[in-house]
Scaffold this motif. Structure first.
Motif, short mmCIF file in Angstrom:
data_model
loop_
_atom_site.label_atom_id
_atom_site.label_comp_id
_atom_site.label_asym_id
_atom_site.label_seq_id
_atom_site.Cartn_x
_atom_site.Cartn_y
_atom_site.Cartn_z
N TYR A 44 -9.30 34.99 -49.61
CA TYR A 44 -8.95 35.53 -50.93
C TYR A 44 -7.44 35.59 -51.05
O TYR A 44 -6.76 36.14 -50.18
CB TYR A 44 -9.53 36.95 -51.11
N SER A 45 -6.91 35.04 -52.16
CA SER A 45 -5.47 35.14 -52.37
C SER A 45 -5.12 36.11 -53.50
O SER A 45 -3.94 36.30 -53.79
CB SER A 45 -4.88 33.75 -52.67
N PHE A 46 -6.12 36.71 -54.13
CA PHE A 46 -5.87 37.84 -55.01
C PHE A 46 -5.89 39.08 -54.12
O PHE A 46 -6.86 39.83 -54.07
CB PHE A 46 -6.92 37.92 -56.12
N PHE A 47 -4.80 39.27 -53.41
CA PHE A 47 -4.75 40.24 -52.31
C PHE A 47 -3.32 40.72 -52.09
O PHE A 47 -2.39 39.93 -52.20
CB PHE A 47 -5.29 39.59 -51.03
N ASN A 48 -3.18 42.00 -51.77
CA ASN A 48 -1.86 42.50 -51.38
C ASN A 48 -1.98 43.92 -50.82
O ASN A 48 -3.05 44.54 -50.89
CB ASN A 48 -0.88 42.49 -52.55
N VAL A 49 -0.86 44.40 -50.28
CA VAL A 49 -0.77 45.79 -49.82
C VAL A 49 -0.50 46.66 -51.05
O VAL A 49 0.16 46.22 -52.01
CB VAL A 49 0.34 45.96 -48.76
N PHE A 50 -1.02 47.88 -51.02
CA PHE A 50 -0.88 48.76 -52.18
C PHE A 50 -0.17 50.07 -51.87
O PHE A 50 0.62 50.57 -52.65
CB PHE A 50 -2.27 49.05 -52.77
N SER A 51 -0.43 50.63 -50.69
CA SER A 51 0.12 51.96 -50.38
C SER A 51 0.16 52.15 -48.88
O SER A 51 -0.62 51.53 -48.14
CB SER A 51 -0.76 53.05 -51.03
N GLU A 52 1.10 53.00 -48.44
CA GLU A 52 1.16 53.33 -47.01
C GLU A 52 0.64 54.74 -46.72
O GLU A 52 0.35 55.06 -45.57
CB GLU A 52 2.60 53.16 -46.49
#
Length: 211
Positions: A44-52
């Motif tokens: 999946y390339s609709f992906f990322n980090v959001f929060s720590e």
């Protein structure tokens, strides 16, 4: 400046423009556990980090044309557990094999010639060849129409391939990590051409402006 109203575009046309302009995108090769014990893997390339705090990642999941759930979404819906395996140059070919629409009882991991390691926080295995793997638990899922679902997952544990992580100083060896990014269609990008930009403070910016 040219501009286009998305209200005038079909979904496929919006997809073309969004995927061709928002680049490169990180790739999540997601492993999940089927009800029969089969380990499924899909990129999946609709992906990322959001929060720590909390540690959260986001995944854009797409359903099949008939609106039924794909293996990844169905497995996460049932168990709430999954692993995000990051993709580097050495894993690119295997990731591409995992994109094939195999039957649910076929493990893409095996077909791609990859191997698995057991999870620690969750029973879902991660890919041994992955540079990094994130054991995750579903936090919330939001449906946006019959085709798209936004999944927010909490990261419980990070695994790193030997030589990439200094676990004492929590430093990543960026010279040894060679991730690939998704562009559009069959195009991908290496991330070796890097440069640094130091972010100045407001006081430094004022001094440079007045110099």
């Amino acid at each position: 400046m040219d501009s286009v109203s998305f209200a005038d575009l079909a979904p496929y046309e919006r997809y073309k423009l969004l995927c061709a302009t928002i680049v490169p995108r990180p790739i999540a090769l997601v492993t999940t556990l089927g009800p029969d014990g089969t380990v499924n893997a899909a990129p999946y390339s609709f992906f990322n980090v959001f929060s720590e705090d909390p540690a959260l990642i986001v995944l854009g999941l797409q359903h099949k044309p008939d609106h039924s759930l794909k293996d990844t979404t169905r497995n996460i819906t049932r168990s709430g557990q999954f692993v995000v395996n990051l993709v580097d140059e050495a894993m690119a070919e295997g990731m591409n094999v995992c994109a094939i629409d195999f039957p649910s009882d076929v493990s893409e991991v095996e077909v791609a010639g990859l191997s698995l390691k057991d999870g620690i926080e969750i029973p879902v295995p991660h890919i041994a060849q992955a540079p990094f793997a994130l054991e995750c638990r579903r936090e919330v899922s939001l449906a946006f129409g019959p085709q798209r679902e936004l999944l927010v997952g909490e990261v419980l544990r990070l695994h790193a391939r030997p030589g990439l992580l200094d676990s004492e100083r929590l430093r990543i060896d960026t010279e040894a990590y060679h991730p690939v990014g998704r562009l559009f269609g069959d195009s991908y990008a290496r991330q070796d051409d890097r440069f640094a930009l130091e972010r100045p403070s407001y006081a430094d910016w004022l001094r440079s402006r007045d110099a």
